[in-house]
Write an enzyme that holds these catalytic residues in place. Structure first.
Site, mmCIF file in Angstrom:
data_model
loop_
_atom_site.group_PDB
_atom_site.id
_atom_site.type_symbol
_atom_site.label_atom_id
_atom_site.label_comp_id
_atom_site.label_asym_id
_atom_site.label_seq_id
_atom_site.Cartn_x
_atom_site.Cartn_y
_atom_site.Cartn_z
ATOM 1 N N CYS A 194 0.931 -1.208 0.135
ATOM 2 C CA CYS A 194 0.085 -0.045 -0.022
ATOM 3 C C CYS A 194 0.815 1.455 -0.175
ATOM 4 C CB CYS A 194 -0.955 0.138 1.296
ATOM 5 S SG CYS A 194 -0.193 -0.216 2.887
ATOM 6 N N HIS B 82 -1.607 1.202 7.315
ATOM 7 C CA HIS B 82 -2.248 0.962 6.022
ATOM 8 C C HIS B 82 -1.848 2.407 5.561
ATOM 9 C CE1 HIS B 82 -4.240 0.263 2.270
ATOM 10 N NE2 HIS B 82 -4.987 0.917 2.392
#
Length: 635
Positions: free
Chosen positions: A73, A325
């Site tokens: 990510c 994330h």
């Protein structure tokens, strides 16, 4: 290029990069080992690496997402930011691989991989593409894709590697000129009014957050010198220790300014890393001319307003110090709108939300206090109304007060912010014509291949693989969802007759389709449930899902189909035949699920076997301990 060395750098060489970027007078290059090529098995064909394995249509924004290979990510957020930087994308498109200037292979070139990836992001018909070609150019394996890394380290090391590979090219000049700034690393002795300094290039500015409310506060703290007394101070030109001011000054800021916020710190009380959630105001536009030059030297500073930057990207980290994330909020220079790039999902950000994450901390704190006061007042009013009413009345949970926003989720914070200098030389869009003809043709073929694969996949999704239960067994039936329930019956009976040569199977084959119907099947209750409708209805209209279990009900001529009662339950009936001295079954018997009595069960059994209910004895049996006791007639 030695990808293993690059991989090692990306995994934990932040200290090495920082040290070299602050202590040398030239732009730091990767270790010499990075110049040695390493053979990595990879298909040279362009079309081999484009497909992400996902048939996701391009979002209404017109932008394409990136597939998360495991824990990539951070890479996806960074690549989307580079793609949305028109000047960098244009330079990447103009770059050409020259085998005479490098020892690396073309399909292992980072610049070449970025060129192909950017072209796919701009031209692909798919909603998601993969970064597999780029990570292969790093020398990564599938295992490396599952290692969470830092987006700032990726930025430093990848640009350092690209610059060293693209020396004496327009792309290399662009990186050196537009992505690097110059520090003046100085030492000043106030008692003698002397000092020394040296130029140090930098790629990113590391900003402290503590006690800072705005971006300018962060810059002031960054440039605030460290003061050392005589006992700790440095020696002057005569070798005498002096009170020392040691710090940094900006001599030149880059055209693309990357600011990394020091969100992660060490809590020495508990010996663990912590994440700082301090809110800092990042203005849409900011004038940084006041931070250039030496304030003690007249004429060294720039004219006010001559160095205005515009914010266009926020790389956001959601989570804690040990995991999280990454996703990105990026402004398009083409339409001026903000978009959220979260791996394969790209969505437009509402203007109200844009104002929220760009608002000043003082205004944000005021708004949150007002919202909290409204929530508290609403709660108190609701509780008072409940207390004043009759105790015998039941009350639903207090409703949410209109116009009161929910508490904000504070664990998502901007970690890296990108500004672009406002200058007449900026470009706001990159046309398809800038992409190499050969690359455009290759992606056109990829789009044709994608359309073909998507059509095949869509057709496969329209096929229904149903498990039909009847005659004590399951029969698998595979039909298109446009086929009818009657076609399911015909296919199931045909398969059953072909694989069972018994007389009962032949008799079932002679039953009219009108005397059969399809119902849902409950594997837990071991019984047919809701009828799906007339046999002429299509599987799609009947709502039959892929791999769904169905139940085939059969009746005799002149009889009615069994009435479906949702509250009924199915009991497994084992029948003892005294003549044969064996147990037959189990046979399902339906009784009321709520309030079922022994007499009702006995009547249902008597009806099933066509005997007098008085001659039926029922015994409840535990599946582990065996028979318990006879069920009384009136219980």
């Amino acid at each position: 290029m030695d990808p293993a060395a690059l991989r090692q750098a990306l995994k934990g060489r932040k200290a090495f990069v920082d040290a070299h970027s602050e202590k040398t007078t030239s732009i730091p290059a990767p270790p010499a080992a990075l110049n040695a090529p390493k053979i990595v098995k990879a298909d040279k064909k362009l079309s081999s690496n484009f497909f992400s394995g996902m048939f996701q249509d391009k979002s209404t924004t017109g932008y394409v997402g990136l597939k998360n290979q495991g824990n990539t990510c951070y890479l996806n957020s960074f690549i989307q930011t580079l793609y949305m930087t028109p000047l960098f994308r244009s330079e990447i498109y103009q770059w050409r691989f020259d085998p005479t200037k490098t020892k690396e292979k073309e399909h292992l070139s980072i610049a070449k991989s970025l060129q192909e990836l950017f072209a796919r992001l701009q031209l692909s018909d798919a909603g998601v593409v993969t970064t597999g070609g780029l990570t292969r150019s790093f020398g990564w394996t599938s295992r490396d894709a599952f290692v969470q890394q830092d987006v700032q380290e990726m930025f430093n090391v990848m640009f350092s590697a690209m610059e060293s590979r693209c020396k004496a090219t327009k792309l290399g000049d662009h990186i050196s000129r537009d992505w690097y700034g110059l520090h003046d690393d100085y030492v000043y002795f106030p008692e003698t009014d002397t000092g020394r300094s040296q130029e140090v290039p930098f790629r990113s500015v590391f900003l402290e957050l503590k006690e800072c409310k705005t971006l300018k506060d962060c810059f002031k703290r960054y440039l605030n010198p460290m003061v050392l007394d005589k006992s700790e101070g440095l020696r002057d030109a005569n070798g005498v220790r002096q009170i020392t001011h040691k710090g940094l000054r900006f001599k030149r800021l880059p055209r693309i300014l990357a600011c990394t916020l020091k969100r992660f710190d060490m809590d020495w009380r508990f010996g663990r890393r912590v994440k700082l959630h301090d809110a800092v105001y990042f203005p849409p536009e900011v004038d940084l001319s006041e931070f250039i030059g030496n304030p003690k030297v007249e004429g060294s500073q720039l004219k006010k307003g001559s160095l205005t930057y515009e914010l266009y990207a926020l790389l956001i980290h959601r989570g804690g110090a040990s995991s999280g994330h990454y996703f990105a909020y990026i402004k398009s220079f083409e339409d001026g709108k903000w978009y959220c790039f979260d791996d394969n999902h790209v969505t437009k950000i509402d203007e109200k939300d844009v104002q929220k994450f760009l608002e000043h901390p003082d205004e944000k704190e005021k708004r949150e206090k007002e919202a909290e006061a409204k929530r508290k007042a609403h709660k108190e009013a609701t509780m008072k109304a409940m207390m004043d009413s009759s105790p015998s009345n039941s009350h639903p949970p207090p409703p949410t007060a209109p116009g009161i926003p929910p508490p904000l989720f504070r664990r998502a914070n901007a970690y890296m912010i990108m500004y672009r200098l406002k200058t007449p030389g900026n470009i706001n869009q990159v046309s398809e014509g800038d992409i190499e003809d050969k690359l455009r043709e290759a992606i056109s073929k990829e789009n044709e291949e994608y359309a073909k694969k998507k059509a095949e996949w869509k057709k496969s999704q329209e096929m229904i693989e149903a498990n039909v239960f009847f005659a004590g067994d399951f029969v698998k039936v595979c039909l298109h969802n446009s086929k009818s329930l009657g076609d399911v019956i015909t296919a199931a009976v045909k398969d059953h007759v072909e694989h069972n040569k018994s007389e009962s199977a032949k008799g079932l084959g002679a039953v009219k389709v009108e005397n059969m119907r399809i119902r849902e099947y409950d594997g837990f209750k071991k019984r047919g449930m809701r009828p799906l409708g007339a046999n002429s209805i299509s599987l799609k209209d009947a709502g039959v899902k892929k791999h769904q279990a169905l139940y085939l009900e059969v009746k005799a001529d002149g009889e009615d189909f069994e009435e479906f009662i949702p509250d009924q339950m199915s009991l497994a009936l084992m029948t003892y035949d005294s003549k044969l001295d064996k147990i037959i079954g189990p046979t399902p018997v339906l009784v009321d699920e709520k309030g079922a009595r022994g007499s009702q069960l006995r009547a249902a059994v008597a009806k099933l076997w066509k005997v007098d209910p008085e001659k039926v004895a029922l015994i409840a049996q535990d599946p582990i301990t065996g028979p318990k006791s006879q069920i009384q007639k009136k219980t």
